[in-house]
Design a protein around this motif. Structure first.
Motif, PDB file in Angstrom:
ATOM      1  N   PRO A 191       0.808  -1.227   0.000  1.00 44.10           N
ATOM      2  CA  PRO A 191       0.000   0.000   0.000  1.00 44.10           C
ATOM      3  C   PRO A 191       0.836   1.270   0.000  1.00 44.10           C
ATOM      4  O   PRO A 191       0.339   2.338  -0.360  1.00 44.10           O
ATOM      5  N   TRP A 227      -7.480  -0.684  -3.439  1.00 44.14           N
ATOM      6  CA  TRP A 227      -7.108  -0.610  -2.025  1.00 44.14           C
ATOM      7  C   TRP A 227      -8.034   0.361  -1.292  1.00 44.14           C
ATOM      8  O   TRP A 227      -8.529   0.070  -0.192  1.00 44.14           O
ATOM      9  N   THR A 252       1.659   1.318  -4.101  1.00 44.84           N
ATOM     10  CA  THR A 252       0.691   0.959  -5.124  1.00 44.84           C
ATOM     11  C   THR A 252       0.208   2.175  -5.909  1.00 44.84           C
ATOM     12  O   THR A 252       0.026   3.261  -5.351  1.00 44.84           O
ATOM     13  N   TRP A 288     -10.799  -0.257   1.899  1.00 41.95           N
ATOM     14  CA  TRP A 288     -10.568   0.342   3.215  1.00 41.95           C
ATOM     15  C   TRP A 288     -11.437   1.569   3.463  1.00 41.95           C
ATOM     16  O   TRP A 288     -11.173   2.353   4.384  1.00 41.95           O
TER      17      TRP A 288
END
Length: 257
Positions: free
Chosen positions: A63, A73, A66, A77
């Motif tokens: 993360p 992602w 990325t 989240w």
């Protein structure tokens, strides 16, 4: 040594495929032969697939780095966070993602200082309390400091408590400290705290962290994100007063040019 995924190129696959072909004059291995040119051409697709797999394993699975999978992602989240009302660069979004994944919550001053530092702000915190009999002394109980002058009373064992001003800086030699308490007043005084914001959030354009033609060379961020995050994580019974009187141009989320 960092463990990295082994990436094979199209030429590596071409060499492996050529070893599987039959032997004989009809199957030349000369690099300029038509057969080998066809083998190399057909093998390049597997090299591209291998490179894409390596990219996913080494970059997109992290993360912190990325880019292509960043929207996925963020969706998983619950991002983008409504606290971030201003446009965000890719680097900003990566920081917000990592913060969302790692934040655990706490009630110490250091926790809030660290949260602010993650998004590019330097802050100090000043807490209040009312006068307490048995702890404080009547009269002018300020002290002249050198950064380590102790506060004490006759009923408590003397201990070294650094004397600091409201923004967390040690009081200098022969400099009079602030009042150690808020004076006479309601007990609710202890539920207030002042967050002194010491710098604006400066986001400089960075290759791989910004988008050409979209992000400017420099973006000076308002502290709406800081106020929103701290108010979200503060204890429910407390109230935060934000102080921008000491604001400077120092500090940056992505470093200075």
């Amino acid at each position: 040594m960092t463990d990295r995924h082994v990436t094979r190129t199209g030429d590596d696959y071409a060499e492996a495929l050529s070893l599987l072909l039959p032997q004989g004059q009809a199957w030349p291995r000369d690099a300029e032969s038509t057969l080998m040119k066809v083998v190399r051409g057909l093998s390049q697709i597997w090299g591209l697939i291998e490179m894409r797999a390596s990219l996913l394993l080494e970059i997109e699975s992290d993360p912190r780095s990325t880019v292509e999978l960043l929207p996925d992602w963020e969706r998983n989240w619950g991002l983008p966070d409504p606290c971030y009302q201003e446009p965000l660069t890719i680097g900003d979004r990566q920081i917000a993602l990592v913060q969302r994944m790692t934040i655990e919550g706490a009630q110490s001053r250091q926790f809030f200082i660290d949260v602010a530092a993650q998004i590019g702000y330097t802050i100090t915190i000043h807490e209040y309390r009312p006068f307490m009999v048995g702890v404080d002394r009547c009269g002018d109980n300020r002290v002249y400091g050198d950064g380590s002058v102790p506060f004490y009373s006759d009923t408590f064992v003397r201990g070294e408590i650094p004397v600091c001003n409201p923004v967390g800086e040690p009081v200098g030699n022969d400099e009079l400290s602030e009042w150690p308490n808020y004076g006479l007043g309601p007990i609710e005084n202890r539920y207030y705290l002042t967050v002194h914001v010491m710098n604006a959030r400066l986001t400089w354009f960075r290759v791989t962290k910004g988008q050409v033609g979209v992000d400017p060379h420099l973006r000076i961020g308002l502290a709406t994100d800081l106020e929103c995050l701290l108010n979200r994580w503060k204890p429910a019974h407390t109230h935060i007063i934000f102080d921008y009187s000491g604001l400077t141009n120092g500090g940056s989320m992505a470093g200075t040019p």
